[in-house]
Design an enzyme around this catalytic site. Structure first.
Site, short mmCIF file in Angstrom:
data_model
loop_
_atom_site.label_atom_id
_atom_site.label_comp_id
_atom_site.label_asym_id
_atom_site.label_seq_id
_atom_site.Cartn_x
_atom_site.Cartn_y
_atom_site.Cartn_z
N ASP A 158 8.30 -11.02 -3.70
CA ASP A 158 8.14 -10.77 -5.12
C ASP A 158 7.33 -9.49 -5.32
O ASP A 158 7.71 -8.45 -4.82
CB ASP A 158 7.54 -12.00 -5.83
CG ASP A 158 7.76 -11.93 -7.34
OD1 ASP A 158 8.87 -11.57 -7.75
OD2 ASP A 158 6.83 -12.20 -8.09
N ASP A 172 0.84 -8.06 -8.89
CA ASP A 172 1.31 -8.48 -10.21
C ASP A 172 0.12 -8.92 -11.06
O ASP A 172 -0.80 -9.58 -10.57
CB ASP A 172 2.33 -9.62 -10.10
CG ASP A 172 3.73 -9.10 -9.72
OD1 ASP A 172 3.89 -7.88 -9.54
OD2 ASP A 172 4.64 -9.94 -9.61
N ARG A 181 9.40 -0.99 -11.16
CA ARG A 181 8.13 -1.55 -11.64
C ARG A 181 6.93 -0.77 -11.09
O ARG A 181 6.11 -1.31 -10.37
CB ARG A 181 7.99 -3.03 -11.27
CG ARG A 181 9.13 -3.89 -11.76
CD ARG A 181 8.87 -5.36 -11.49
NE ARG A 181 9.96 -6.19 -12.02
CZ ARG A 181 10.07 -7.50 -11.84
NH1 ARG A 181 9.16 -8.15 -11.15
NH2 ARG A 181 11.07 -8.16 -12.35
N ASP A 211 3.31 -12.73 -4.36
CA ASP A 211 2.91 -11.33 -4.36
C ASP A 211 1.83 -11.17 -3.28
O ASP A 211 1.22 -12.16 -2.87
CB ASP A 211 2.26 -10.95 -5.70
CG ASP A 211 3.05 -11.49 -6.89
OD1 ASP A 211 4.28 -11.37 -6.89
OD2 ASP A 211 2.40 -12.04 -7.83
CA CA Z 1 4.84 -12.18 -9.08
#
Ligand code: CA
Ligand code: CA
Length: 422
Positions: free
Chosen positions: A248, A252, A304, A212
């Protein structure tokens, strides 16, 4: 004549020095470098609040212009020492200590062969298991080499502040510390050269990547403000019928992370934007993952925004926009209601071309959601999914909540880097 030329030269130099000094004087000590999170500003204001490196002494203010300086400013500093890292210009983390670019070839270990990896991992492959295992081990080892190059842990009591269009390209910042402020930085998401194939992810399997831009892994009291997050340019490849996904998350939030405020930031051109809670089985996250998202701009991002498990998440005054109905960054949904998630969404606005309001919420096994006064394609909608019941809590940590008709303009005008005092 010569003498006059020299004096003229000296004079010009002098003027230049004076100009540079005054420019640097103002640019090097912006007021916001020592700002703490305002009181009541979301969950990061819980307890003693979030001050980052606001109280750093002068010798703990570091001006960095390359990866080596950035890493050393953060490394080997005591967690207890407040420090400010001022970032100037673009820093690329896929580089060595001398600034030489590193590519897939540089990270690859001997014997890793992508064609062989594909051959041994494809569905119904007849390859012997030892060959498959060998390629997987070598992929992992190669990935580890890249990870060492781009992963940077941020210690406690730190402010990372962008100056002059500061950009962190390909970095994975890991926040497993307490009391961190990140402001005014452009992030270009890291590009994993070694995605892994998971045949059991989804119905058709998926390629997954490791990094991330910011991984808040257990970090607490984190304020991310006036920053931007997006992918760099890339060519889309597919193997086994699935996108070879090199990226990714953008931010996060996992591993019992807590007390986080993300404000006035932009999230653009990306797929898996923000995951809060990494797994249904991670029940230690229950009672943690308190996050406030306000005045952020989610533009041409797929999913997301965020997707939540366990956490209490206050989502207010954000602006979601998408004008693409197909292609790599076509919008799928905004709020993901996962296991035991407790999202309270109010006064958000979404302008999503070609989608119905029900797309604002997607249920992943969660049961609760509160929505108040959210506008989707010009209509106030407050029931996105009949199966959900209201959450058990009510937000108390916030300052002004804008009326819904001011959200779009406020966010577009104020979210992102270089806009702190606009
Ligand atoms: Ca992640
Ligand atoms: Ca667009």
């Amino acid at each position: 004549m010569k003498k006059i030329m020299i004096s003229l030269g000296l004079f010009i130099t002098l003027i230049a020095v004076v100009m540079m000094t005054s420019f640097r004087g103002s640019a090097e000590s912006p007021n916001f470098m020592r700002e703490a999170l305002p009181k009541q500003d979301g969950f990061a204001s819980v307890g003693n609040g979030t001050t980052g490196g606001a109280n750093a002494t002068e010798q703990n203010v570091f001006k960095v212009t390359n990866k080596k300086e950035f890493v050393s400013a953060l490394k080997n500093r005591k967690n207890t020492t407040p420090k400010i890292v001022l970032v100037y210009g673009t820093i690329d983390f896929d580089t060595d200590d001398n600034g030489k670019p590193l590519t897939m070839k540089d990270y690859m270990v001997d014997g890793y062969d992508f064609q062989q990896y594909l051959e041994t991992h494809k569905p119904q492959s007849t390859a012997v298991k030892s060959l498959k295992d060998e390629q997987e081990a070598k992929r992992k080892a190669s990935q580890k080499n890249q990870s060492k190059s781009i992963t940077v842990h941020v210690p406690s009591n730190t402010s990372i502040i962008g100056m002059d269009n500061a950009k962190l390209k390909g970095v994975n910042l890991v926040l497993d510390s307490d009391n961190v402020i990140i402001r005014n930085i452009q992030f270009e998401s890291p590009y994993d050269y070694f995605p892994s194939w998971d045949p059991n992810d989804g119905l058709e399997g998926n390629w997954n990547s490791q990094y991330d831009s910011i991984s808040i892994k257990g970090g607490t009291h984190i304020w991310i403000d006036h920053s931007s997050f997006q992918d760099g340019p890339e060519t889309v490849e597919k193997y086994f019928g699935r996108k070879y996904e090199h990226r990714d998350g953008l931010v996060d939030i996992t591993n019992e992370a807590d007390y986080i405020t993300i404000s006035y930031s932009t999230f653009e051109n990306h797929n898996k934007t923000m995951l809060i809670g990494s797994s249904d089985s991670k029940i230690s996250d229950e009672g943690k993952l308190h996050v406030t998202l306000h005045h952020n701009y989610f533009h041409d991002v797929v999913q997301r925004l965020p997707r939540v498990r366990f956490g209490q998440v206050h989502v207010y005054n954000n602006y979601f926009a998408s004008d693409t109905t197909n292609g790599e960054y076509a919008y799928a949904y905004a709020l993901g209601v996962g296991k035991k998630s407790q999202i309270y969404a109010e006064n958000n606005v979404a302008d999503i071309v070609g989608k119905d309001y029900t797309s604002f919420v997607k249920v992943f096994g969660g049961k609760q959601l509160t929505t108040v006064n959210n506008m989707f394609n010009g209509q106030i909608i407050d029931t996105f999914n009949d199966t959900l019941t209201p959450v058990d809590w009510k937000p108390e940590l916030f300052n002004k909540i804008d009326p819904v008709n001011e959200v779009k303009e406020n966010v577009l005008h104020n979210a992102g880097p270089n806009k702190i005092y606009r």
